[in-house]
Design a protein around this motif. Structure first.
Motif, short mmCIF file in Angstrom:
data_model
loop_
_atom_site.label_atom_id
_atom_site.label_comp_id
_atom_site.label_asym_id
_atom_site.label_seq_id
_atom_site.Cartn_x
_atom_site.Cartn_y
_atom_site.Cartn_z
N PHE A 179 0.87 -1.17 0.00
CA PHE A 179 0.00 0.00 0.00
C PHE A 179 0.91 1.23 0.00
CE2 PHE A 179 -2.76 -3.19 1.97
CZ PHE A 179 -3.98 -2.94 1.36
N VAL A 180 0.60 2.20 -0.85
CA VAL A 180 1.42 3.41 -0.88
C VAL A 180 0.55 4.63 -0.64
CG1 VAL A 180 3.21 2.43 -2.35
CG2 VAL A 180 1.24 3.53 -3.40
N GLU A 181 1.14 5.64 -0.03
CA GLU A 181 0.41 6.84 0.35
C GLU A 181 0.08 7.68 -0.89
OE1 GLU A 181 -0.70 7.47 3.38
OE2 GLU A 181 0.22 5.63 4.14
N LYS A 182 -0.71 8.72 -0.68
CA LYS A 182 -1.06 9.63 -1.77
C LYS A 182 0.21 10.18 -2.40
CE LYS A 182 -5.32 11.03 0.60
NZ LYS A 182 -6.06 12.13 1.25
N ARG A 198 -3.36 0.24 -8.46
CA ARG A 198 -4.79 0.52 -8.43
C ARG A 198 -5.06 1.51 -7.29
NH1 ARG A 198 -3.95 -1.62 -12.43
NH2 ARG A 198 -5.01 -3.37 -13.47
N TRP A 199 -6.15 2.27 -7.45
CA TRP A 199 -6.54 3.18 -6.38
C TRP A 199 -6.97 2.39 -5.15
CZ3 TRP A 199 -10.18 6.66 -9.77
CH2 TRP A 199 -9.39 7.59 -10.47
N ASN A 200 -6.63 2.88 -3.99
CA ASN A 200 -7.10 2.29 -2.74
C ASN A 200 -8.40 2.99 -2.34
OD1 ASN A 200 -7.53 1.25 -0.21
ND2 ASN A 200 -5.65 2.06 0.69
N ALA A 201 -9.52 2.31 -2.54
CA ALA A 201 -10.84 2.89 -2.25
C ALA A 201 -11.26 2.69 -0.80
CB ALA A 201 -11.89 2.29 -3.19
N ALA A 253 -4.22 -3.35 7.57
CA ALA A 253 -3.97 -3.70 6.17
C ALA A 253 -2.48 -3.67 5.82
CB ALA A 253 -4.75 -2.76 5.25
N GLU A 254 -1.77 -2.61 6.21
CA GLU A 254 -0.37 -2.51 5.85
C GLU A 254 0.48 -3.59 6.54
OE1 GLU A 254 0.56 1.56 6.63
OE2 GLU A 254 -0.73 2.29 5.01
#
Length: 362
Positions: A179-182, A198-201, A253-254
């Motif tokens: 997972f990567v930040e904005k 992919r976008w993290n929704a 999650a991370e």
């Protein structure tokens, strides 16, 4: 159309939507509004999207201040299906509380968490993604839905796709590599160009007990408190303030992704979180009666001469002459004028008002 066996839909209905001020306020946040002109509030649209999948297995977690408004918009839900958190503690305590409650109702429950203020235009694609996610969740995974990016957005976090998983019933599933930040603009462009992000929704599907066990690995005191509250509602008042304010991404999650326990179902479903007026401008259609202007509210309240804008009306006439690419939001006690490019900065107005002690305007 039948529901998905053993699937429970959880709707966290929180946040204040500060980037959509002055439409969205602390006491009446964006999920309680019809922002797209669909005739439904975002909350009701979320319920209607989930009801065919979960049927009567829907749980809403909202703030105490919004409890009656939520019940008013969802009168079909039993009273014990709308749970009030005394104060906002971010997404992990809210979703964790739902998991603890569902664990007691149905030890085999698989829950899906879907924010109350998101938009999905392809409901069939949404259902297919959730069906795959439930298959993966029953294997013990924490599952997220990865939205196929349509632009190099800087307002969303991203999911880096890992290896493909060969799972019957979940043909598109991939392992989550990270997972990567904005990102900044250039990084976002590289993510989209690579095809591997992919976008993290913020959509998660997981067994209720599995989620609590994962949470216990990092935050055992929170898991214990949530299970105690689920078993005795009277403990909410003294235990809730002790819970750490943390998002589910950081809490579970991370860390789970680093140990290879998170999978992702990539999907294109016309998703947006309407995070600011730029995204809202992209969603609202140009008015049929006022050329060049996208209108939220009565079209009769807008007159435009050689202008382009997105206008939210508040009961007064809004007249535009020779201006381009504006956002105009008129309410009874505040007027906002900005551009889509500066939309992310609207929250700074709320911060300034808060610093001035003018909380009645926030």
């Amino acid at each position: 159309m039948t529901g998905i066996d053993g699937f429970w839909a959880v709707i966290p209905a929180g946040g204040s939507g500060t980037r959509l001020w002055p439409l969205s306020r602390r006491d009446y946040p964006k999920f309680l509004h019809d922002l797209t002109g669909s005739g439904q509030t975002l909350l009701r649209a979320t319920y209607d999207r989930l009801e065919p999948l979960a049927r009567d297995r829907i749980l809403v977690v909202t703030g105490a201040a919004h409890l009656e408004a939520v019940r008013g918009q969802l009168p079909m839900l039993p009273r014990d299906s709308v749970v009030a958190e005394p104060t906002p503690r971010d997404s992990m305590p809210a979703i964790g509380l739902a998991a603890a409650l569902l664990e007691r109702r149905d030890p085999e429950a698989v829950l899906g968490s879907f924010a109350a203020d998101h938009v999905v235009t392809d409901v069939s694609a949404f259902r297919r993604a959730i069906e795959e996610a439930v298959v993966l969740a029953r294997r013990g995974d924490l599952v997220t839905i990865g939205i196929e990016p349509t632009r190099p957005a800087t307002g969303f976090g991203y999911i880096r796709l890992g290896e493909a998983l060969s799972v019957e019933g979940a043909p598109t599933a991939r392992r989550v590599a990270d997972f990567v930040e904005k990102p900044d603009s250039e990084t976002a462009k590289s993510y989209v160009a690579s095809g591997e992000y992919r976008w993290n929704a913020g959509m998660f599907v997981v067994g209720a007990t599995t989620l609590l066990e994962m949470l216990a690995e990092e935050h055992p005191e929170m898991t214990s408190a949530l299970r105690t509250i689920a078993g005795d509602e009277s403990r909410m008042r003294d235990l809730w303030p002790s819970l750490r304010k943390i998002a589910i991404d950081h809490a579970v999650a991370e860390p789970a992704a680093r140990s290879g326990r998170v999978s992702v179902v990539p999907a294109a479903m016309g998703w947006d979180d309407i995070g600011d007026f730029r995204s809202l401008t992209d969603l609202v259609q140009v008015s049929g009666t006022v050329p060049g202007v996208k209108i939220i509210g009565p079209a009769d309240d807008v007159i435009s001469i050689d202008s382009t804008a997105t206008v939210a009306t508040g009961g007064r006439l809004v007249a535009l002459i020779g201006v381009d690419d504006l956002v105009v939001v008129d309410t009874q006690d505040a007027l906002l004028i900005t551009t889509p490019e500066r939309a992310q900065e609207v929250k700074q107005i709320v911060e300034a008002l808060t610093a001035q002690g003018r909380l009645e305007l926030t």
